[in-house]
Design an enzyme around this catalytic site. Sequence first.
Site, PDB file in Angstrom:
ATOM      1  N   ASN A  41       0.838  -1.187   0.000  1.00 46.98           N
ATOM      2  CA  ASN A  41       0.000   0.000   0.000  1.00 46.98           C
ATOM      3  C   ASN A  41       0.878   1.243   0.000  1.00 46.98           C
ATOM      4  O   ASN A  41       2.112   1.145  -0.030  1.00 46.98           O
ATOM      5  CB  ASN A  41      -0.967  -0.008   1.192  1.00 46.98           C
ATOM      6  CG  ASN A  41      -0.228  -0.118   2.516  1.00 46.98           C
ATOM      7  OD1 ASN A  41       0.514   0.787   2.909  1.00 46.98           O
ATOM      8  ND2 ASN A  41      -0.431  -1.224   3.214  1.00 46.98           N
ATOM      9  N   LYS A  43       9.468 -16.726 -10.334  1.00 45.94           N
ATOM     10  CA  LYS A  43       8.755 -15.612 -10.962  1.00 45.94           C
ATOM     11  C   LYS A  43       7.643 -16.137 -11.860  1.00 45.94           C
ATOM     12  O   LYS A  43       7.861 -17.003 -12.719  1.00 45.94           O
ATOM     13  CB  LYS A  43       9.735 -14.767 -11.785  1.00 45.94           C
ATOM     14  CG  LYS A  43       9.067 -13.567 -12.455  1.00 45.94           C
ATOM     15  CD  LYS A  43      10.048 -12.777 -13.298  1.00 45.94           C
ATOM     16  CE  LYS A  43       9.337 -11.649 -14.038  1.00 45.94           C
ATOM     17  NZ  LYS A  43      10.244 -10.887 -14.914  1.00 45.94           N
ATOM     18  N   ASP A  81      -4.317  -6.399   4.999  1.00 51.02           N
ATOM     19  CA  ASP A  81      -5.385  -7.244   5.534  1.00 51.02           C
ATOM     20  C   ASP A  81      -5.292  -8.672   5.013  1.00 51.02           C
ATOM     21  O   ASP A  81      -5.691  -9.612   5.709  1.00 51.02           O
ATOM     22  CB  ASP A  81      -6.748  -6.656   5.167  1.00 51.02           C
ATOM     23  CG  ASP A  81      -7.001  -5.323   5.850  1.00 51.02           C
ATOM     24  OD1 ASP A  81      -6.604  -5.177   7.025  1.00 51.02           O
ATOM     25  OD2 ASP A  81      -7.589  -4.427   5.209  1.00 51.02           O
ATOM     26  N   PRO A  91      -3.199 -11.971  10.301  1.00 53.38           N
ATOM     27  CA  PRO A  91      -3.616 -11.751  11.686  1.00 53.38           C
ATOM     28  C   PRO A  91      -3.822 -10.264  11.952  1.00 53.38           C
ATOM     29  O   PRO A  91      -3.151  -9.417  11.364  1.00 53.38           O
ATOM     30  CB  PRO A  91      -2.445 -12.314  12.503  1.00 53.38           C
ATOM     31  CG  PRO A  91      -1.279 -12.314  11.569  1.00 53.38           C
ATOM     32  CD  PRO A  91      -1.849 -12.549  10.205  1.00 53.38           C
ATOM     33  N   ASP A  92      -4.767  -9.952  12.819  1.00 58.13           N
ATOM     34  CA  ASP A  92      -5.054  -8.576  13.206  1.00 58.13           C
ATOM     35  C   ASP A  92      -4.202  -8.246  14.427  1.00 58.13           C
ATOM     36  O   ASP A  92      -4.575  -8.530  15.564  1.00 58.13           O
ATOM     37  CB  ASP A  92      -6.544  -8.411  13.515  1.00 58.13           C
ATOM     38  CG  ASP A  92      -6.962  -6.955  13.678  1.00 58.13           C
ATOM     39  OD1 ASP A  92      -6.137  -6.171  14.198  1.00 58.13           O
ATOM     40  OD2 ASP A  92      -8.087  -6.613  13.309  1.00 58.13           O
ATOM     41  N   PHE A 130      -4.826   3.207  14.658  1.00 57.70           N
ATOM     42  CA  PHE A 130      -5.007   4.226  13.632  1.00 57.70           C
ATOM     43  C   PHE A 130      -5.995   3.712  12.585  1.00 57.70           C
ATOM     44  O   PHE A 130      -6.023   2.511  12.289  1.00 57.70           O
ATOM     45  CB  PHE A 130      -3.678   4.585  12.974  1.00 57.70           C
ATOM     46  CG  PHE A 130      -2.826   5.508  13.798  1.00 57.70           C
ATOM     47  CD1 PHE A 130      -2.710   6.848  13.465  1.00 57.70           C
ATOM     48  CD2 PHE A 130      -2.172   5.043  14.927  1.00 57.70           C
ATOM     49  CE1 PHE A 130      -1.951   7.709  14.235  1.00 57.70           C
ATOM     50  CE2 PHE A 130      -1.395   5.892  15.710  1.00 57.70           C
ATOM     51  CZ  PHE A 130      -1.293   7.235  15.355  1.00 57.70           C
ATOM     52  N   LYS A 181     -14.451   0.866  14.537  1.00 62.48           N
ATOM     53  CA  LYS A 181     -13.170   0.174  14.712  1.00 62.48           C
ATOM     54  C   LYS A 181     -12.748   0.182  16.175  1.00 62.48           C
ATOM     55  O   LYS A 181     -12.204  -0.803  16.680  1.00 62.48           O
ATOM     56  CB  LYS A 181     -12.102   0.854  13.839  1.00 62.48           C
ATOM     57  CG  LYS A 181     -10.766   0.130  13.809  1.00 62.48           C
ATOM     58  CD  LYS A 181      -9.826   0.762  12.778  1.00 62.48           C
ATOM     59  CE  LYS A 181      -8.522  -0.014  12.689  1.00 62.48           C
ATOM     60  NZ  LYS A 181      -7.602   0.562  11.664  1.00 62.48           N
TER      61      LYS A 181
END
Length: 398
Positions: A211, A290, A280, A306-307, A324, A338
């Site tokens: 991200n 590759k 996530d 895992p969270d 956050f 959340k």
Amino acid sequence: MRGIEAGNNLLLGVTGGIAAYKSIELARLFRRKGVEVRVVMTEAATRFVGPMSFQAVTGEAVRVRLFDEAHEAAMGHIELARWADHLLVAPASADFLARMAHGFGDDLLSTLCLATSAPVSVAPAMNVNMWEHPATRANMSLLADRGVRVLGPASGDLACGDTGAGRMLEAAEIVSLLMYPRKTGLFAGEKVIVTAGPTREAVDPVRFISNRSSGKMGFALAEAFAEQGAEVLLVSGPVNLDTPAGVRRLDVQSALEMHRAVFDNIRNADIFAGCAAVADYRPENPSDRKLKKNDDQMALSLVKNPDILAEVAALENGPFTLGFAAETQELAENARGKLAAKGVDMIAANLVGENLGFDTEQNALLVLWSDGEQRLPKQPKKGLARALLEIVAEQYQT
């Protein structure tokens, strides 16, 4: 753990490894800071660096053997252990850390680790696979539980040709971490873990899912905690940022690596700030080769990571948890959800896009807790981190 000050006596242990050459500079820098330094080497360390190099820098004879008639007639190892105000082992090899964790005393340096009542720090240096081996992780956890301070290791190119965690910290960084002033501030003496940056989830050896997180907010938060007297461990995903002064850093790549790094250290933490943008999901079956471009479409099966934040918040007698939330819409509603779903003590939420959030120098936050909220206006992330900590300090003390 108290720091080293000018006039203190430092016992510097050097174990076998290519990084032993860095310890000559380490001894020199401590001497320049007014610290008295005596060096103890293992037999293996003398294969990499000669004792005369350390003697030339410190002006003190170097000790190597436990059964040294010139010193042991008067129980010299006990006298040496009493002399030290601080014992630092740098580099600390995997073998020595294992023997230290299990209380071995079969050479002079390991005996001193048992005999001294002074604070003990270690600066690990080894191959990345040795550092990541479950046995080494368990040994490091044992040492941390006993109050041993772990400095590093850093990540990068290793002498063996591998790349990853295992490099001994540079001498100047070790001196900076240990010679801190007496801690004052909102979080004086508190142990804090901050996660920062993105994670990378491998698709194959050259591709990954990630991200846009730059890590800047997490690094600013770690710096702000250190400024306020906390002992900070920063667990960072892949970013191009310098480690803040007085902060210990562990570099990771994937969400699973970040999870392991956090839970290897969480038992000693008073505060956990989950600022990282952890993926996530990860590819279920990453390829070890590759992937070739053959078809017009490719299906990629993903599984949940895992969270980390929720697992930390669920710990019995766990740390104060700050999470956050980066949202594109309905900021307050999503962040409040959340807060409840993850069971954290506080959420700092921000909108992304429109020059806010990722890839920017500024941000704005909506800070929520069970019975209150406060908005922090758009400002540079370092200033925002300091303002956030004032709110955290009030709720933490409450």
